[in-house]
Design an enzyme around this catalytic site. Structure first.
Site, mmCIF file in Angstrom:
data_model
loop_
_atom_site.group_PDB
_atom_site.id
_atom_site.type_symbol
_atom_site.label_atom_id
_atom_site.label_comp_id
_atom_site.label_asym_id
_atom_site.label_seq_id
_atom_site.Cartn_x
_atom_site.Cartn_y
_atom_site.Cartn_z
ATOM 1 N N ASP A 18 -10.801 33.395 -16.030
ATOM 2 C CA ASP A 18 -11.506 34.649 -15.814
ATOM 3 C C ASP A 18 -12.214 34.665 -14.467
ATOM 4 O O ASP A 18 -12.342 33.633 -13.796
ATOM 5 C CB ASP A 18 -12.543 34.871 -16.920
ATOM 6 N N TYR A 53 -11.260 21.641 -20.371
ATOM 7 C CA TYR A 53 -12.284 22.301 -19.573
ATOM 8 C C TYR A 53 -13.573 21.483 -19.606
ATOM 9 O O TYR A 53 -13.811 20.711 -20.539
ATOM 10 C CB TYR A 53 -12.594 23.687 -20.133
#
Length: 285
Positions: free
Chosen positions: A63, A124
């Site tokens: 994003d 992540y």
């Protein structure tokens, strides 16, 4: 759907990283919005002197504002173009790309490779500081400041209820036709020597906003606003809870993408395209 490369083309793997602050995410957007995909595709077109744009497929679409250290993409290039430019492509891309995006490796991909569907996990990291003085100015673009003391042990205890294969609808932004069933392999917090709390979040794949929502729930437990069992109850409820905040993107970095051995790439790609359901559920997604 087959991963066979069209005749006359070669599939090329790119390993890359970027600082996400000034990008409107990975995926190409309407004209005027800067994206990682758009930037790299334009650079490829320029350095290979092509009139056509060759589209990238990425392991994980990030994003706006999210960083990547170990992103992977692929692109199918004409055989003649690849033969002409392969030896100098990496250096030419370095000279053309902006300083906040780098391609580190460009190589012919093995048979069956698909940057998105062949991946077996994505890892992540999310970084937070609860230092009452705030964030080190040199780290401000990569670390979230949380203005409450955080109990790391409580957050790790809360995370145990989320590990495994579940429907993460309560932690995802729903997309039409997309499943929210995922296998969360790791959700673990560690406090580094510099005091920064670092979450490692690893799964076979992630749905939209999943990592940042999970982190938001953990922070509410860590600062005492919610009990340890609350994130698990939210998961079981299967609906968005207004108290689950999607934390800001700048603390999040895609660190690494994992792939099986070459002989299993095609099979993994086929498997990943299958719609998923939980045992005992009705319907596919």
């Amino acid at each position: 759907m087959s991963d066979d490369v069209q005749d006359g083309f070669v599939r090329v793997r790119l390993d890359l990283s970027y600082e996400g602050r000034d990008f409107s995410g990975w995926a190409k957007q309407p004209q005027g919005r800067r994206t990682v995909q758009g930037e790299i595709e334009a650079a490829l077109r320029t350095v290979t002197r092509s009139t056509e744009t060759y589209e990238l497929t990425v392991a994980g679409r990030t994003d706006s504002g999210v960083h990547a250290r170990g992103q992977v993409a692929h692109v199918d290039l004409p055989v003649e173009l690849w033969a002409e430019h392969r030896d100098k492509l990496l250096r030419r891309l370095a000279g053309r790309l902006s300083h906040d995006v780098r391609v580190w490796k460009v190589e012919e991909a093995p048979s069956g490779f698909n940057a998105r569907f062949s991946a077996i996990w994505r890892r992540y990291a999310y970084r937070v500081t609860d230092n009452p003085g705030g964030v080190d100015p040199l780290l401000r673009g990569h670390v979230l400041w949380h203005d409450w003391a955080l109990d790391m042990d409580a957050m790790n205890e809360a995370a145990t209820a989320l590990i495994g294969e579940h429907d993460f609808a309560a932690y995802c932004k729903k997309r039409e036709g997309a499943t929210t069933i995922r296998t969360l392999q790791v959700l673990r917090w560690e406090r580094r020597d510099d005091g920064i709390l670092e979450a490692t979040v690893k799964a076979d794949a992630f749905c939209h906003n999943m990592v940042r929502s999970l982190v938001g729930a953990m922070l509410f437990v860590g600062d005492g606003h919610r009990p340890v069992d609350w994130p698990g109850k939210v998961l079981a409820a299967g609906v968005r809870d207004s108290a689950v905040h999607v934390v800001r993107p700048h603390g999040l970095t895609l660190e690494e993408v994992g792939y099986p051995e070459d002989a299993l790439l095609a099979a993994r790609s086929k498997e990943a395209r299958n719609k998923r359901s939980l045992p005992g559920s009705v319907g596919c997604c």
